[in-house]
Design a protein around this motif. Structure first.
Motif, PDB file in Angstrom:
ATOM      1  N   MET B   1      18.958 -13.914  -0.939  1.00  0.00           N
ATOM      2  CA  MET B   1      18.234 -13.030   0.853  1.00  0.00           C
ATOM      3  C   MET B   1      17.722 -12.025   0.770  1.00  0.00           C
ATOM      4  O   MET B   1      18.279 -11.148  -0.205  1.00  0.00           O
ATOM      5  CB  MET B   1      19.771 -13.491   1.503  1.00  0.00           C
ATOM      6  CG  MET B   1      19.787 -14.826   2.065  1.00  0.00           C
ATOM      7  SD  MET B   1      20.354 -14.567   4.099  1.00  0.00           S
ATOM      8  CE  MET B   1      22.175 -13.257   3.384  1.00  0.00           C
ATOM      9  N   PHE B   2      17.082 -11.947   1.393  1.00  0.00           N
ATOM     10  CA  PHE B   2      16.321  -9.959   1.535  1.00  0.00           C
ATOM     11  C   PHE B   2      17.123  -9.554   2.338  1.00  0.00           C
ATOM     12  O   PHE B   2      16.292  -9.879   3.663  1.00  0.00           O
ATOM     13  CB  PHE B   2      14.400 -10.506   1.878  1.00  0.00           C
ATOM     14  CG  PHE B   2      13.799  -8.979   1.737  1.00  0.00           C
ATOM     15  CD1 PHE B   2      14.494  -8.372   2.738  1.00  0.00           C
ATOM     16  CD2 PHE B   2      12.846  -8.451   0.817  1.00  0.00           C
ATOM     17  CE1 PHE B   2      13.535  -6.984   2.301  1.00  0.00           C
ATOM     18  CE2 PHE B   2      11.932  -7.711   0.374  1.00  0.00           C
ATOM     19  CZ  PHE B   2      11.999  -6.621   1.646  1.00  0.00           C
ATOM     20  N   ILE B   3      17.650  -8.362   2.781  1.00  0.00           N
ATOM     21  CA  ILE B   3      18.013  -7.635   3.411  1.00  0.00           C
ATOM     22  C   ILE B   3      17.887  -6.268   3.925  1.00  0.00           C
ATOM     23  O   ILE B   3      17.098  -5.442   3.350  1.00  0.00           O
ATOM     24  CB  ILE B   3      19.755  -7.437   3.367  1.00  0.00           C
ATOM     25  CG1 ILE B   3      20.411  -8.375   3.060  1.00  0.00           C
ATOM     26  CG2 ILE B   3      20.015  -6.990   4.569  1.00  0.00           C
ATOM     27  CD1 ILE B   3      21.146  -8.633   2.726  1.00  0.00           C
ATOM     28  N   LEU B   4      17.107  -5.912   4.831  1.00  0.00           N
ATOM     29  CA  LEU B   4      16.189  -4.299   5.118  1.00  0.00           C
ATOM     30  C   LEU B   4      17.390  -3.450   6.189  1.00  0.00           C
ATOM     31  O   LEU B   4      17.694  -4.602   6.876  1.00  0.00           O
ATOM     32  CB  LEU B   4      15.241  -5.106   5.574  1.00  0.00           C
ATOM     33  CG  LEU B   4      14.364  -3.488   7.000  1.00  0.00           C
ATOM     34  CD1 LEU B   4      14.335  -2.329   5.145  1.00  0.00           C
ATOM     35  CD2 LEU B   4      13.022  -3.982   6.907  1.00  0.00           C
ATOM     36  N   ILE B   5      17.201  -2.784   5.455  1.00  0.00           N
ATOM     37  CA  ILE B   5      18.756  -1.921   6.382  1.00  0.00           C
ATOM     38  C   ILE B   5      18.425  -0.979   6.690  1.00  0.00           C
ATOM     39  O   ILE B   5      17.459   0.231   5.694  1.00  0.00           O
ATOM     40  CB  ILE B   5      19.623  -1.490   5.121  1.00  0.00           C
ATOM     41  CG1 ILE B   5      20.234  -2.368   5.275  1.00  0.00           C
ATOM     42  CG2 ILE B   5      20.800  -0.668   6.381  1.00  0.00           C
ATOM     43  CD1 ILE B   5      21.886  -2.485   3.271  1.00  0.00           C
ATOM     44  N   VAL B   6      18.051  -0.523   7.931  1.00  0.00           N
ATOM     45  CA  VAL B   6      16.969   1.129   8.496  1.00  0.00           C
ATOM     46  C   VAL B   6      18.580   1.668   8.848  1.00  0.00           C
ATOM     47  O   VAL B   6      19.637   1.276   9.354  1.00  0.00           O
ATOM     48  CB  VAL B   6      16.475   0.697   9.654  1.00  0.00           C
ATOM     49  CG1 VAL B   6      16.014   2.167  10.328  1.00  0.00           C
ATOM     50  CG2 VAL B   6      15.209  -0.550   9.482  1.00  0.00           C
ATOM     51  N   GLY B   7      18.622   2.554   8.041  1.00  0.00           N
ATOM     52  CA  GLY B   7      19.397   4.148   7.772  1.00  0.00           C
ATOM     53  C   GLY B   7      20.433   4.206   6.670  1.00  0.00           C
ATOM     54  O   GLY B   7      21.655   2.980   6.398  1.00  0.00           O
ATOM     55  N   ALA B   8      20.610   5.048   5.880  1.00  0.00           N
ATOM     56  CA  ALA B   8      21.428   5.124   5.205  1.00  0.00           C
ATOM     57  C   ALA B   8      22.579   6.066   5.076  1.00  0.00           C
ATOM     58  O   ALA B   8      22.644   6.800   4.421  1.00  0.00           O
ATOM     59  CB  ALA B   8      20.188   5.213   3.747  1.00  0.00           C
ATOM     60  N   GLY B   9      23.061   6.066   6.515  1.00  0.00           N
ATOM     61  CA  GLY B   9      24.198   6.901   6.507  1.00  0.00           C
ATOM     62  C   GLY B   9      25.742   6.038   5.652  1.00  0.00           C
ATOM     63  O   GLY B   9      25.268   5.188   4.722  1.00  0.00           O
ATOM     64  N   ARG B  10      26.434   6.095   5.889  1.00  0.00           N
ATOM     65  CA  ARG B  10      28.071   5.853   5.028  1.00  0.00           C
ATOM     66  C   ARG B  10      28.743   4.326   5.586  1.00  0.00           C
ATOM     67  O   ARG B  10      28.268   4.300   4.438  1.00  0.00           O
ATOM     68  CB  ARG B  10      29.042   6.714   5.650  1.00  0.00           C
ATOM     69  CG  ARG B  10      29.275   8.031   5.713  1.00  0.00           C
ATOM     70  CD  ARG B  10      30.498   8.269   5.898  1.00  0.00           C
ATOM     71  NE  ARG B  10      30.791   9.307   6.904  1.00  0.00           N
ATOM     72  CZ  ARG B  10      29.862  10.280   8.086  1.00  0.00           C
ATOM     73  NH1 ARG B  10      30.436  11.393   6.724  1.00  0.00           N
ATOM     74  NH2 ARG B  10      30.392   9.805   8.950  1.00  0.00           N
ATOM     75  N   GLY B  12      25.770   2.163   6.502  1.00  0.00           N
ATOM     76  CA  GLY B  12      24.332   1.482   5.874  1.00  0.00           C
ATOM     77  C   GLY B  12      24.007   1.637   4.454  1.00  0.00           C
ATOM     78  O   GLY B  12      24.149   0.393   4.072  1.00  0.00           O
ATOM     79  N   SER B  13      24.757   2.504   3.560  1.00  0.00           N
ATOM     80  CA  SER B  13      24.662   2.643   2.184  1.00  0.00           C
ATOM     81  C   SER B  13      26.288   1.949   1.648  1.00  0.00           C
ATOM     82  O   SER B  13      25.284   1.190   0.671  1.00  0.00           O
ATOM     83  CB  SER B  13      24.943   4.593   1.752  1.00  0.00           C
ATOM     84  OG  SER B  13      25.911   4.290   1.622  1.00  0.00           O
ATOM     85  N   SER B  14      26.763   1.787   2.369  1.00  0.00           N
ATOM     86  CA  SER B  14      27.970   0.890   1.026  1.00  0.00           C
ATOM     87  C   SER B  14      27.739  -0.502   1.848  1.00  0.00           C
ATOM     88  O   SER B  14      27.699  -1.378   0.680  1.00  0.00           O
ATOM     89  CB  SER B  14      29.630   1.523   2.463  1.00  0.00           C
ATOM     90  OG  SER B  14      29.673   2.406   2.525  1.00  0.00           O
ATOM     91  N   VAL B  15      26.998  -0.935   3.188  1.00  0.00           N
ATOM     92  CA  VAL B  15      26.388  -1.975   3.056  1.00  0.00           C
ATOM     93  C   VAL B  15      25.430  -2.660   1.979  1.00  0.00           C
ATOM     94  O   VAL B  15      25.713  -3.194   1.304  1.00  0.00           O
ATOM     95  CB  VAL B  15      25.996  -2.786   4.841  1.00  0.00           C
ATOM     96  CG1 VAL B  15      25.598  -3.370   4.519  1.00  0.00           C
ATOM     97  CG2 VAL B  15      26.925  -2.250   5.861  1.00  0.00           C
ATOM     98  N   ALA B  16      25.038  -1.844   1.835  1.00  0.00           N
ATOM     99  CA  ALA B  16      23.159  -1.717   0.928  1.00  0.00           C
ATOM    100  C   ALA B  16      23.966  -2.006  -0.542  1.00  0.00           C
ATOM    101  O   ALA B  16      23.984  -3.114  -1.305  1.00  0.00           O
ATOM    102  CB  ALA B  16      22.427  -0.560   0.667  1.00  0.00           C
TER     103      ALA B  16
END
Lengths: 224, 141
Positions: B1-10, B12-16
């Motif tokens: 799947m293509f996942i777009l995450i907006v917000g690379a905080g704690r 967002g970045s962990s999920v990424a």
């Protein structure tokens, strides 16, 4: 009328002042403490402290009985959500949102927030109006009704100059509603001759501007 | 799947990182170029070497969203530190870009609940914390 205004900046504060002077009941919501205290000295109970994007703040201000909600904070997301909640959660019939960044206007439309007012757009309109080389001026967009009212200036080289209204080859969906000549406006008849120097007001379906420009002010598209 | 995450905080970045490790295509959009560093915490190579994408920009900007690949995205996650930004961009992703699955982080429980009723998939860390505190209190009780 009971009006809730979110955002006590220059726009919000002055709006509140004017609306109160016209006899309306107003609550202004300001989230910045020192700003709130300053405004409170003048507006007293007509200003409340808090974040208008929080439901309890809106409810404390009485959003359920508001006739009109105006969101004029400096943040487009805040304005959008405040109006969205006022309209959809509290069924406030009339809302007005301020758009700070004109690029965000389409998002307000997408999410059903109308009207969205952008000072930048308004000033651009004024520039168009004051700089004649633009030729065609949008006076009013009735977006929901899919109509717009425009003003064009007739120059010596306009195909329209010297022609009668009935001889104009206007596209379907365009109608001349008024002529301004020597500072006086009047509704033309079919045999009224359009003269150079006239300003012509038309009501249009959207998308007909180019056809109108070609009829009234050739060459001005390049100048724009 | 293509996942777009907006917000690379704690969050967002962990999920990424987890999503990338699980084999998904992951694109991250954040206003702060330095937030890129947070994506690489605990990794022995760069985010891009590991196959991730990173774009600098705001989640309201069409150009930034396009560059980050919103047109291909199957999942959109809004996890910036602003509730109002998250709620706005997730609705844009859902209604304008028609992303199939949109998940939004909202810190304010009242609004999380209301927007959930309106059809957004909201996650409210505050609500989770409240519930865990309450149950911990009960365990002490």
């Amino acid at each position: 009328m009971y009006v809730i205004i979110a955002g006590g900046g220059k726009v919000g504060w002055n709006l509140a002042r004017e609306l109160i002077a016209k006899g309306n009941e107003v609550t202004l919501i300001e989230s910045e403490r020192t700003r709130y205290l300053t405004i409170e000295q003048e507006l007293e109970h007509a200003v409340q402290y808090g974040d208008a994007t929080e439901l309890w703040v809106l409810e404390r201000a009485g959003i359920q009985r508001a006739d009109l909600a105006i969101a004029v904070t400096g943040d487009d997301e805040d304005n959008l959500l405040i109006c969205q909640m006022a309209k959809e959660k509290y069924l406030c019939e009339r809302i007005i949102a301020r758009v700070n960044n004109p690029r965000n206007r389409s998002w307000f439309e997408l999410l059903g927030i109308q009207p969205a007012v952008s000072a930048t757009d308004l000033i651009l309109r004024l520039i168009e109006h004051e700089v004649p080389s633009y030729g065609l001026v949008h006076l009013l967009d009735l977006r929901d009704e899919q109509l717009e009212i425009i003003e064009v200036e007739v120059t010596d080289s306009s195909p329209a100059a010297g022609r009668a209204v009935q001889d104009m080859h206007l596209p379907d969906g365009a109608l001349i509603i008024s002529l301004l000549r020597a500072g006086r406006g009047f509704v033309p008849k079919a045999d009224t001759t359009i003269e150079a120097g006239d300003e012509v007001l038309l009501v249009l379906d959207p998308g007909l501007e180019d056809a109108i420009t070609a009829q009234f002010a050739p060459g001005t598209l390049d100048a724009a | 799947m293509f996942i777009l995450i907006v917000g690379a905080g704690r969050v967002g970045s962990s999920v990424a990182r987890s999503a990338l490790a699980a084999g998904h295509t992951v694109s991250v959009l954040d206003e702060d170029p330095l937030s890129h560093e947070r994506l690489e915490v605990g990794m022995d190579r760069t985010w891009e070497e590991a196959g991730g994408r990173f774009t600098v920009g705001h989640g309201m900007e069409v150009d930034a969203l396009t560059e980050a690949g919103i047109h291909e995205a199957d999942v959109f996650i809004a996890s910036t530190d602003g509730d109002n930004t998250n709620l706005t961009i997730s609705q844009i992703a859902q209604k304008h870009y028609e992303v199939e699955k949109v998940i939004v982080r909202v810190m304010d429980p009242a609004r999380a609940a209301w927007y959930r009723e309106q059809g957004l998939h909201t996650i409210c860390p505050t609500q989770h914390a409240i519930e865990m505190f309450t149950s911990a209190l009960g365990a002490i009780g």
